[in-house]
Design a protein around this motif. Structure first.
Motif, short mmCIF file in Angstrom:
data_model
loop_
_atom_site.label_atom_id
_atom_site.label_comp_id
_atom_site.label_asym_id
_atom_site.label_seq_id
_atom_site.Cartn_x
_atom_site.Cartn_y
_atom_site.Cartn_z
N VAL A 59 0.84 -1.20 0.00
CA VAL A 59 0.00 0.00 0.00
C VAL A 59 0.88 1.25 0.00
N PHE A 60 1.92 1.25 0.80
CA PHE A 60 2.78 2.42 0.90
C PHE A 60 3.45 2.74 -0.43
N PHE A 61 3.83 1.69 -1.16
CA PHE A 61 4.49 1.88 -2.45
C PHE A 61 3.54 1.53 -3.60
N ALA A 62 2.28 1.84 -3.44
CA ALA A 62 1.26 1.48 -4.43
C ALA A 62 1.55 2.06 -5.81
N GLU A 63 2.24 3.17 -5.85
CA GLU A 63 2.53 3.77 -7.16
C GLU A 63 3.44 2.88 -8.00
N SER A 64 4.08 1.90 -7.36
CA SER A 64 4.95 0.97 -8.10
C SER A 64 4.17 -0.19 -8.70
N GLY A 65 2.91 -0.30 -8.36
CA GLY A 65 2.07 -1.38 -8.89
C GLY A 65 0.85 -0.81 -9.58
N THR A 66 -0.14 -1.65 -9.72
CA THR A 66 -1.38 -1.23 -10.36
C THR A 66 -2.47 -1.04 -9.31
#
Length: 103
Positions: free
Chosen positions: A26-33
């Protein structure tokens, strides 16, 4: 969990690791979809619900008088309440976050 298993240590291998991965997801959600984030949130909710079922089974065993170590009922009640509240918090947060991400 059965009444006979209440009070026995339960292996939680992966629980702490799963939590760290979930929060990282969740914290690095920008790295996923978006789908990845929603899957992580669904998993967090499912984890909380499953753990709370175990916790409630233990409480029911104590209430029915079928739990081992009845002399520990007071201590287990204190910890059980904390766990119930924690699992509820995770589930509520996951529901809220899912709504936010879906919008």
């Amino acid at each position: 969990m059965t009444p006979a298993s209440v009070g026995r240590p339960r292996t939680r291998s992966g629980s702490a690791g799963w939590q760290a991965r979930a929060w990282d997801g969740v914290f690095f959600a920008e790295s996923g979809t978006k789908a990845d984030t929603l899957a992580t949130l669904r998993a967090a909710r499912a984890w909380a619900a499953e753990r709370n079922e175990d916790n409630l089974a233990a409480a029911r065993a104590y209430l029915s008088g079928h739990a081992p170590f009845p002399e520990r009922a007071a201590q287990n009640t204190l910890v059980g309440r904390f766990l119930t509240d924690y699992y509820r918090l995770v589930a509520t947060w996951a529901d809220w976050a899912t709504t936010l991400v879906q919008d």
